[in-house]
Design a protein around this motif. Structure first.
Motif: not given
Length: 225
Positions: A127-137, A176-185, A198-200
């Motif tokens: 479970v990574s993140s688009a925040a770790g993509s050079f292209g996205v950021t 990248e699972p998508g922007f999710t409402a969790t404790d971390m966010t 989670a379905a992703v």
């Protein structure tokens, strides 16, 4: 039956991933640092609990030894454990973030490899993140100032690619699972329910024998590195 270990599965996306995989017939092990939360989640979902702190070598070794003794193999490993700190940024906070989000992947993967090699369809999902993509950021529209978290997720994705290249018999994919409402966010507004993200993750965790490896995707397809 597919034997699956999910790290950081006591809450959030990991918890919902466990719920969905149990419903699909997986024999799921919930790895969690918080024993009370992990045991409660396992009882609720019909899963198994194993104490697992991805920042502790002995804890990781003991967790994989428990699964080995009980079942002798591992079919699916989901690297879900993650942390995010919002600053002020300093050396200790950066080390904490990298220890969970990147070094933890190395610890758990290396301990799990002997069990994964015994599987007929071994599969590892990060479970990574688009925040770790050079292209996205580097897009001017990227709005978030999360340099340490982003760097740790770039490392997580790189680890995925490297393992995919050199462990030919095992699938390794980052998502990248998508922007999710969790404790971390909680520091950000919005976010969709954990079950949708989670379905992703579940989509990659249920790949067939001929599924892809070495990819970095979200629900819409391939992400730039």
């Amino acid at each position: 039956m597919t034997i699956t270990l999910i790290t950081g599965a006591g809450r959030g996306i990991g918890h919902e991933t466990a719920r969905q995989l149990v419903a699909l017939g997986h024999d799921v092990w919930i790895g969690a640092r918080d024993a009370g939360r992990g045991q409660t989640a396992a009882q609720e979902l019909g899963a198994r609990f194993v104490p697992l702190d991805v920042t502790d070598d002995a804890s990781v070794a003991a967790a994989l030894a428990t699964i080995d003794q009980a079942q002798g193999r591992l079919d699916v490993l989901v690297h879900n454990a993650g942390v995010q700190e919002f600053g002020p940024f300093d050396g200790p906070s950066a080390l904490r973030t990298f220890d969970v989000n990147a070094v933890g992947i190395v610890r758990v993967t290396e301990a799990a490899l002997p069990l994964l090699r015994r599987s007929q369809n071994p599969n590892v999902v990060t479970v990574s993140s688009a925040a770790g993509s050079f292209g996205v950021t580097t897009d001017p529209g990227f709005p978030l100032r999360i340099p340490v978290y982003g760097a740790s997720k770039a490392a997580a994705t790189m680890l995925t690619v490297q393992y995919a290249k050199f462990e030919k018999g095992i699938k390794f994919n980052a998502v990248e699972p998508g922007f999710t409402a969790t404790d971390m966010t909680a520091g950000f507004e919005g976010g969709r329910p954990a079950r949708e993200s989670a379905a992703v993750v579940v989509g990659l965790a249920t790949l067939g024998v001929d599924g892809p490896t070495g990819t970095f995707t979200d629900e819409n397809g391939t992400l730039p590195w």
